[in-house]
Design an enzyme around this catalytic site. Sequence first.
Site, PDB file in Angstrom:
ATOM      1  N   ARG A   1       0.851  -1.202   0.000  1.00  0.00           N
ATOM      2  CA  ARG A   1       0.000   0.000   0.000  1.00  0.00           C
ATOM      3  C   ARG A   1       0.885   1.249   0.000  1.00  0.00           C
ATOM      4  O   ARG A   1       1.348   1.722   1.033  1.00  0.00           O
ATOM      5  CB  ARG A   1      -0.921   0.019   1.226  1.00  0.00           C
ATOM      6  CG  ARG A   1      -1.909   1.179   1.187  1.00  0.00           C
ATOM      7  CD  ARG A   1      -2.656   1.319   2.487  1.00  0.00           C
ATOM      8  NE  ARG A   1      -3.626   2.397   2.422  1.00  0.00           N
ATOM      9  CZ  ARG A   1      -3.333   3.680   2.602  1.00  0.00           C
ATOM     10  NH1 ARG A   1      -2.087   4.049   2.862  1.00  0.00           N
ATOM     11  NH2 ARG A   1      -4.276   4.596   2.524  1.00  0.00           N
TER      12      ARG A   1
ATOM     13  N   GLU B   1      17.101   9.266   1.344  1.00  0.00           N
ATOM     14  CA  GLU B   1      17.019   8.639   2.665  1.00  0.00           C
ATOM     15  C   GLU B   1      18.328   7.951   3.041  1.00  0.00           C
ATOM     16  O   GLU B   1      18.726   7.975   4.210  1.00  0.00           O
ATOM     17  CB  GLU B   1      15.871   7.626   2.696  1.00  0.00           C
ATOM     18  CG  GLU B   1      14.474   8.229   2.599  1.00  0.00           C
ATOM     19  CD  GLU B   1      14.045   8.503   1.161  1.00  0.00           C
ATOM     20  OE1 GLU B   1      13.018   9.167   0.971  1.00  0.00           O
ATOM     21  OE2 GLU B   1      14.745   8.034   0.231  1.00  0.00           O
TER      22      GLU B   1
ATOM     23  N   ASP C   1      -6.585   3.093  11.179  1.00  0.00           N
ATOM     24  CA  ASP C   1      -5.498   3.987  10.787  1.00  0.00           C
ATOM     25  C   ASP C   1      -5.353   5.141  11.767  1.00  0.00           C
ATOM     26  O   ASP C   1      -6.074   5.242  12.751  1.00  0.00           O
ATOM     27  CB  ASP C   1      -5.724   4.506   9.359  1.00  0.00           C
ATOM     28  CG  ASP C   1      -4.417   4.655   8.609  1.00  0.00           C
ATOM     29  OD1 ASP C   1      -3.625   5.536   8.972  1.00  0.00           O
ATOM     30  OD2 ASP C   1      -4.185   3.885   7.658  1.00  0.00           O
TER      31      ASP C   1
END
Length: 499
Positions: A198, A245, A294
Site C-alpha cells: 500500500r 534517505e 489507521d
Amino acid sequence: MHQRSLPPFPSLGSFLSFLNEKSEIRTASAPISMHLEVTELHRKIIEKGGPALRLDHALHEQGRAATFPVITNLFGTRQRVAWGLGTDPEGLASLGELLAWMQSPKPPRDLRQAWSLLPAARNALHARPRAAAPPREWREAEPDLSQLPVQTCWPEDAGPLITWGVVVTRPPGDDNFELYNLGVYRMQVLGRDSAIMRWLPMRGGAKHHRQWQAQGLDCPAAVVIGADPAILLSAVMPAPETISELALAGVLSSQRVDMAPCAHIPLHAPASAEILLEGTVSTSKTALEGPFGDHTGYYNAPEHYPVFTLKGMRIRERASYLTTFTGRAPDEPSVLGATLLDVFKPLLRQLIPEILDIWLPPEACSYRIAVISIAKRYPGQARRVMLAFWALLPQFSMTKMLIVVDDDIDIRSWDDVMWALATRMDPVRDLMLLDRTPIDHLDFASPLDGLGGKAGFDATRKIGTETSRDWGRTIQPDRDVERRINQRWHEFFPEQMPK
C-alpha cells in the site's frame, strides 16, 4: 555545527543494548498473541510514556510460538527518537541546522567559520552509501511469510499487517544508490509468498513502480524489517527530495551506509537488516487491501493496491521482529512525527524565513492541522506563508487547516490559539478557502477520494491595508507589581507559593 553525541548504533541489536543500559526497554516473558493483544499492551504502555518492549513469547494468530522475539514501542518517546538520531532532545535543533546547511551550503566567511564547518563537511562525506558484501550473520531462509509473527492490530482489520517494513526501491536503469528510495508502507499479508503493497501515488516507491510499469516490468523491492535506527528514522523523516534517505541515514549515523546485494532481485539493501524480504511488486496484478484501523481513528475503506511477490528471504542470526500499531494518537507514528518536526524546523525556516515556530497537534492526526507563528511585517504575509507551506512538501499538502498567529502567541496552548482566533480574525476577511486540492485518501470528510478543501485562518493582528480600524492594545500586567506580589505571596497564603 551539529556533531553526533552518542556512539554509533550499527544494528538494531546495538541500539537495544543501549536502551537496556538506560533502563528504557522492558522484557516480557509471558505469552502474548500477535492478534490484538500486542496492540492493547502497546497502547497502554505508550499512553504512559513507557519503555520499549521485547516480547520473548509472542504467539501467532493460530497460537503457535513465534521463532523471533518481537520488539515494539521502539520510538514511543521523544527521548528514544532523539537517541536513535544520535543525540538527545536538546540536540534536535542543531541536527536540523546541519540538514538545512546540507540542503543549501554557504561558503565560510572566515577561517574561524571554516573550522566550525569541518564536522558538517565530514557529515556530507558520510552521506554517500557504499556497496558491501552480504553480512556473514545473514542466512538464507525459506521464502515464507508465515514464519513472521505478523501483527493484527484492530478487531475489524482485514488481516495481519507488516507495519514497520522499510521498503527499498529504485528506478529502472543503472543501480545508482543516489536514486534509491526508502519508505515505510504497510503490507497486508495474503499468503506464504504474497502481500499487498500500500503506497500512495505521491510516494517515492509508487513513483519507481510507475517507471518500471512504463517498461513493462515488475518493480524490484526489498523489505527490511528491523535495521539500525538511522535507517529506520531516515525512512520516515520529512526530508526534501534533494536529500535521499540513504544519504540522510549516513549523516545520522556519522558513517557511510553499507548496501549489500540482494540475491534474487537487481537491488541492494541495507546490510543492517534483521529480516530481508526480496521480491517484486506487480505492475499488473492488484488486490483489495483493507479495511484497516489507521491514524485517523477510523477504519479506512478497502482499495486496490499492487501485489508484492516474495522471491527470497534472509534472516540475521538472533534476529528480532520489529512491529508497531497505527491508531488515534498517542501512537508511535504520532510521537515520531512530533519529534522529527523539531529536526525539520531549521530547514522549514530556511525555505520560509517568516516562520518562527510550527506545531502539528498530535490529536489532529499529526498533520491535519498546523499552527504557525510569524513575526508579521507586511499586509498579506500570513496568506503568503500558508500558500508556501502547503507547497513545500508532499506531506504538508495533506494539511487541511492552517492557523497563523503572531509571535506573542504560545502555539502549543489552545487557550492562546483560541484567543487569537476569537480576537484577531474576521471570518469573511481572514478565512482563506481552497477547493479540490490534494488530500489524504484516508480522509472520509473530503467529498472526493484524494481531493478536498483547505482552510487558512489568519489569526494575526491586522496591519496596513488589511484593516481601516486602529488595532487594540493588548493588556499586560505591570511587571514590577507582578514581581512584588510574587515575592509577598506567602503573606497572603502562608502555606502556598505561586506556581
